[in-house]
Write an enzyme that holds these catalytic residues in place. Structure first.
Site, PDB file in Angstrom:
ATOM      1  N   LYS A   1      12.979  -5.637   1.646  1.00  0.00           N
ATOM      2  CA  LYS A   1      11.906  -5.812   0.674  1.00  0.00           C
ATOM      3  C   LYS A   1      12.325  -6.773  -0.442  1.00  0.00           C
ATOM      4  O   LYS A   1      11.530  -7.589  -0.916  1.00  0.00           O
ATOM      5  CB  LYS A   1      11.510  -4.468   0.084  1.00  0.00           C
ATOM      6  CG  LYS A   1      10.755  -3.570   1.054  1.00  0.00           C
ATOM      7  CD  LYS A   1      10.330  -2.280   0.367  1.00  0.00           C
ATOM      8  CE  LYS A   1       9.452  -1.419   1.274  1.00  0.00           C
ATOM      9  NZ  LYS A   1      10.187  -0.925   2.431  1.00  0.00           N
TER      10      LYS A   1
ATOM     11  N   GLU B   1      10.497  -1.314  -9.202  1.00  0.00           N
ATOM     12  CA  GLU B   1       9.320  -2.065  -9.621  1.00  0.00           C
ATOM     13  C   GLU B   1       8.535  -1.274 -10.658  1.00  0.00           C
ATOM     14  O   GLU B   1       8.613  -0.047 -10.723  1.00  0.00           O
ATOM     15  CB  GLU B   1       8.386  -2.327  -8.429  1.00  0.00           C
ATOM     16  CG  GLU B   1       8.936  -3.282  -7.408  1.00  0.00           C
ATOM     17  CD  GLU B   1       7.983  -3.467  -6.242  1.00  0.00           C
ATOM     18  OE1 GLU B   1       8.143  -4.462  -5.540  1.00  0.00           O
ATOM     19  OE2 GLU B   1       7.097  -2.609  -6.038  1.00  0.00           O
TER      20      GLU B   1
ATOM     21  N   ARG C   1       4.882  -5.512  12.500  1.00  0.00           N
ATOM     22  CA  ARG C   1       4.530  -4.726  13.684  1.00  0.00           C
ATOM     23  C   ARG C   1       3.053  -4.395  13.603  1.00  0.00           C
ATOM     24  O   ARG C   1       2.378  -4.712  12.623  1.00  0.00           O
ATOM     25  CB  ARG C   1       5.333  -3.426  13.722  1.00  0.00           C
ATOM     26  CG  ARG C   1       5.226  -2.622  12.424  1.00  0.00           C
ATOM     27  CD  ARG C   1       5.861  -1.262  12.505  1.00  0.00           C
ATOM     28  NE  ARG C   1       6.013  -0.624  11.209  1.00  0.00           N
ATOM     29  CZ  ARG C   1       5.062   0.020  10.560  1.00  0.00           C
ATOM     30  NH1 ARG C   1       3.857   0.099  11.089  1.00  0.00           N
ATOM     31  NH2 ARG C   1       5.292   0.593   9.392  1.00  0.00           N
TER      32      ARG C   1
ATOM     33  N   HIS D   1       3.202   9.283  -0.702  1.00  0.00           N
ATOM     34  CA  HIS D   1       3.273   7.846  -0.412  1.00  0.00           C
ATOM     35  C   HIS D   1       3.021   7.540   1.059  1.00  0.00           C
ATOM     36  O   HIS D   1       3.354   6.455   1.536  1.00  0.00           O
ATOM     37  CB  HIS D   1       4.624   7.255  -0.847  1.00  0.00           C
ATOM     38  CG  HIS D   1       4.961   7.533  -2.283  1.00  0.00           C
ATOM     39  ND1 HIS D   1       4.258   7.011  -3.335  1.00  0.00           N
ATOM     40  CD2 HIS D   1       5.915   8.333  -2.838  1.00  0.00           C
ATOM     41  CE1 HIS D   1       4.761   7.442  -4.471  1.00  0.00           C
ATOM     42  NE2 HIS D   1       5.757   8.252  -4.198  1.00  0.00           N
TER      43      HIS D   1
END
Length: 663
Positions: A116, A200, A292, A235
């Site tokens: 990421k 973040e 994917r 999440h």
């Protein structure tokens, strides 16, 4: 086009790929673990090969073994599905080295987007908007703590190599950072073998919107519009829909073009999803790219009239994209609901067990507006009635996907589908999904990733008041089963005949911790029943597929499934579980032992937070279990003292195992 492919996955995605391959005349090879010997995906393929024990790391994650099976069976390509090896660049490289086509993006693209932090650096260079945060290599705890303080709380920590909500924590203040970081890293290394995290700024009331992209080897790249995946728990997505409510054409084009730019920046080929986090004002930021096919791809297929698995096979075999951007159109609205074996009332804990009874909705039942459209409903599942949901894999039972001319029609069809779905044998989230679909926030499209947390009172209401019709259905099922069981023995007859009087019995049921008694008086043509504050004469009307009875002047129909002493009543779209207390079986039964805590599900002890002799307060964390790659904290139910710890870190524990003693 290929003539034979191997599907390196299990469950519903393996069945999904096999269905498209069969339609195209492509033969399929399944691989399976010892736990999946009788699984649905094994039966769905032309061939099946055992590759190892139940644990994924000893079976579905053995890339070398899977490649050997592909070569031995004559497969030309490997479809990785999602999860497992689908985003493993080393596996993609190994396929190419063995002369097999990996039905997915190039290994270089997987590597570029697999981290990421690296992906966000790349996106920054490609001018794709990013959320403020730290995506660097320095993983020192003190350094990350300072970065979090700099970004400003709340801060989102997530595994750099992760996905599916694993290795992710929202931290509200600086004091909680170190503990959350340690937990996040443990979960990340357990799930992905890499404990690197990024930090973040956690946006307030954001929406999760993703763009489906597709590219071929001829330089073509398109976006197949967006999906709104904002409704999440832990999440992880619960409901997805396409197109995103409230999306303007200008923002759709901007997000689509940004997603295509992201794909082109890494030389992408095949199906991929670029995920954005969007503010309520319409601004959006790049989160990550999943290299994917996504779990929620069916909603995109519904609104575009495409088969994305077919596109994958065609592109991987060297064909160009079937459609280019000007040819793609949005038609109607689609919603997907993920049906999980889990208990929403217990923090969405996964549920383990056998599907004793499973009845799914039928497409022909969907007749809205006076017409029936078979394409308006679809169910993707990797399990059948009689199958077991084990602790080794994801607890998904099925995905239900509906289509409507607009969002309101899609909502109505989803509500109807959920009302017809019946599961017995383990806990499911069907009732929760029904409340979610009907909730004011979701039905009005007031969406954000905190929707479930914001609407706890509506989504987790107090148990419904018990009614006589529900009790009468359960009691009638019990009385009928007694008659059938004793039909050949006149001395053991349970018809209740008496010479000069009528038989009077009290049946005792329990539900949600409450006791409900039904007083039954046997009559010549039925029964008189009283319970839940009401009394009525009950007559049997029908028993063919559903149980239909007359309760006074009211005709009540429903399905009643008996599993041991548990009676599952499905009536008017609701599911009520009643436990019958047999006076013969339960006479003299001792009260449950106190002063013990038991495991809510099978798992592994990953941390002990207290020691023997330690005083604890109610709600204080005692230990952490890992199950299905998620961490679950066991807390003290009351103030007390820990007397003894029964397990060590690393020990496996069974469902219901005693974890510790306290007083």
């Amino acid at each position: 086009m290929f003539t034979k492919i191997l599907i390196a996955n299990r469950g519903e995605i393996a069945c999904r790929v096999a269905a498209t391959a069969r339609r195209l005349g492509v033969k399929t090879v399944a691989v399976y673990s010892e736990a999946d010997a009788l699984a649905k995906h094994v039966a769905a393929c032309d061939e099946a090969v055992l590759i190892g024990p139940a644990a994924a790391k000893e079976s579905y994650l053995l890339g070398d073994k899977i490649i050997a099976v592909a070569l031995a069976t004559g497969a030309q390509a490997i479809h990785p599905g999602y999860g497992f090896l689908s985003e493993n660049s080393e596996f993609a490289d190994a396929c190419a080295k063995a002369g097999l086509v990996f039905i997915g993006p190039p290994a270089s693209a997987i590597r570029a987007m697999g981290s990421k932090s690296a992906a966000k650096t790349l996106m920054e260079q490609a001018k794709v908007p990013l959320v403020p945060g730290y995506h660097g290599e320095n993983q020192d705890a003190d350094f990350l703590h300072k970065e979090a303080d700099r970004i400003g709380y709340p801060v989102l920590l997530k595994a750099s190599a992760g996905g599916g909500g694993k290795g992710m924590r929202v931290i509200e203040n600086s004091a909680d950072f170190k503990a959350a970081l340690a937990s996040c890293k443990r979960e990340a290394i357990s799930s992905f073998g890499d404990d690197k995290v990024l930090a973040e700024k956690y946006l307030q009331r954001p929406r999760h919107i993703e763009i489906q992209v597709f590219a071929d080897t001829f330089g073509n790249c398109v976006y197949l519009f967006e999906r709104d995946c904002s409704v999440q728990r832990r999440h992880q997505k619960v409901l997805e829909e396409a197109p995103a409510p409230g999306m303007t054409e200008q923002r759709r084009a901007a997000m689509g073009e940004a997603a295509v730019a992201a794909a082109k920046a890494v030389g992408y080929v095949g199906a991929g999803t670029v995920e954005f986090i969007a503010n309520q004002d319409g601004s959006f930021y790049f989160m990550e790219m999943n290299t994917r096919l996504q779990v929620e791809h069916p909603v995109t297929e519904m609104i575009t009239g495409t088969d994305l698995v077919e596109w994958q096979l065609r592109v991987a075999s060297g064909e160009p994209l079937p459609l280019l951007q000007p040819q793609l159109r949005i038609h109607g609205h689609s919603i997907e609901a993920r049906v999980y074996a889990e208990n929403p009332e217990k923090g969405f804990l996964p549920s383990i067990g056998t599907l004793v009874h499973a009845r799914t909705p039928e497409a022909v039942n969907f007749e809205l507006g006076g017409s029936s459209d078979p394409a308006s409903f679809r169910i993707d599942s990797g399990v059948r009635e009689g199958d077991t949901i084990s602790p080794f894999y994801d607890p998904m039972i099925a995905k239900m996907i509906v289509w409507g001319k607009d969002r309101n029609e899609a909502l109505a069809r989803m509500a109807q589908a959920l009302a017809q779905y019946q599961i017995v044998g383990l806990s499911s989230n069907i009732g929760f999904l029904q409340r979610l679909i009907h909730s004011k926030a979701f039905s009005s499209a007031d969406l954000d990733t905190g929707l479930i947390e914001r609407n706890q009172a509506e989504l987790f209401p107090a148990p419904a008041v018990m009614t006589l019709p529900v009790l009468a259905l359960a009691a009638t099922k019990l009385l009928l089963s007694e008659c059938h069981a004793n039909s050949s023995d006149p001395w053991a007859s349970s018809h209740g005949w008496r010479m000069n009087s009528s038989l009077l019995r009290t049946l005792r049921f329990e539900s949600e911790g409450d006791v409900h008694e039904v007083v039954v008086r046997y009559l010549a043509d039925g029964w008189s029943m009283s319970g839940a504050g009401s009394e009525a004469r009950v007559r049997l009307a029908q028993t063919e597929h559903t149980l239909s009875i007359q309760v006074g002047e009211l005709t009540v129909s429903g399905t009643v499934v008996r599993h041991g002493e548990h009676f599952h009543v499905f009536n008017q779209g609701q599911h009520v579980e009643l436990t019958y207390t047999d006076p013969l079986l339960h006479a003299g039964e001792a009260e449950a032992e106190t002063g013990r805590l038991t495991a809510p599900m099978p798992g592994k002890i990953v941390a002990l937070l207290v020691a023997a002799g330690q005083a604890v307060k109610k709600g204080e964390p005692l230990l952490i279990m890992e199950a299905m790659k998620m961490e679950h904290t066991i807390a003290a139910p009351v103030d007390g003292v820990v007397k003894e710890l029964m397990y060590l870190v690393g020990d496996q524990v069974a469902d219901g195992a005693q974890l510790l003693m306290f007083e």
